[in-house]
Scaffold this active site. Structure first.
Site: not given
Ligand code: PLP
Length: 287
Positions: A33, A52, A151, A183
């Site tokens: 996504y 990306r 992702k 992160e």
């Protein structure tokens, strides 16, 4: 007015939009996504998100089921039809519906990917009260898989982290592996020490944030010093400032980590300046 969403080329009221129960996104979390923010009705960093997406698809041997031009047109169409001034466009591509459940990937020739997009209206995204106050974070172990650079829609652990943070009265959780922060649950993490901005180097351990790339570029252009390396929770607690970045929070100050105030316990000047520069520059480049 009911929201208009996109499913495989069709624009439909959300109540009429469906995907199969056999879709691999639903059964296997076999999908990727992107989230592109919208400010003033325009797309922020769209090119970065599309690039990306292409990388995520390639890393998972998934075909690109929709062209760059079609993606841009659909994003714009959804923003216009739903009258989005501030908010976001969510885009998801899955490995499609092979008509049954099987661990083996289906043949992309006979099973095209599923593409869905929808908007979320978020008035006040840029002038967020959270950015003025800063957020608190807690730390939790990073128990995600080891391809965080892709992702994917496998967001159960980040959701659990977010719930743990909310239960602790914090806004987010920072994930820790081998003693170092990777992160946030849905953002990249930074600390500031003196004149230096420190953030973990790119690898499969973290998502390569599109906002991260832009913020580091703007920081360098503003003659700020950037050091890409890992840091621990203890180092972050003793830093002058901390912040996170993501497409929808831009630059968000972090004022407390595991109950310890960072710096003065209020949003710091470096995070504030970076937020200003990011919003200014990305609005100029918005399409
Ligand atoms: N890291 C993770 C785990 C994320 O989920 C996200 C965004 O969703 C980010 C970092 C920030 O990436 P971006 O700046 O592209 O939104």
């Amino acid at each position: 007015m009911s929201r208009i969403v996109y499913v495989n080329g069709a624009y439909l009221p959300e109540e009429e939009a469906t995907v199969s129960i056999f879709d691999r996104g639903f059964l296997m979390a076999d999908g990727v996504y992107e989230v592109t923010s919208v400010l003033g009705g325009k797309l922020i960093d769209f090119e970065g998100h599309v690039a990306r997406l292409a990388r995520s698809l390639a890393e998972l041997d998934m075909a690109q089921p929709i062209s760059h031009q079609e993606l841009l047109a659909a994003h714009r169409e959804l923003v216009a039809r739903n009258e989005i001034d501030e908010g976001l466009v969510y885009l998801q591509v899955t490995r499609g519906n092979p008509g049954d459940r099987d661990f083996a990937f289906p043949d992309p020739e006979t099973t095209p990917g599923t593409v869905v997009m929808f908007t979320q209206s978020k008035p006040g995204l840029a002038n967020s009260p959270a950015a003025a106050a800063g957020i608190k974070v807690i730390s939790i172990p990073d128990l995600r898989w080891h391809r965080r650079d892709i992702k994917t829609v496998q967001l159960l652990y980040p959701s659990m982290g977010k719930m743990a943070a909310l239960a602790a009265g914090a806004g987010d959780a920072w994930l820790v592996e081998d003693g170092m922060v990777t992160e946030g649950t849905s953002n990249n993490a930074y600390i500031v020490k003196g004149h230096k901005i420190i953030t973990r180097e790119l690898s499969a351990d973290i998502l390569h944030g599109i906002t991260r790339a832009a913020v580091l570029r703007y920081a360098a252009e503003a003659q700020m010093v950037v050091e890409e390396r890992s840091f621990s929770i203890e180092e972050a607690q003793g830093a002058d400032e901390a912040f996170v970045t993501s497409a929808t929070t831009f630059v968000m100050p972090v004022v407390e980590i595991d109950g310890a105030s960072v710096g003065a316990g209020t949003p710091g000047p470096v995070a504030g300046r970076l937020r200003e520069i990011y919003l200014e520059e990305s609005l100029k480049a918005a399409i």
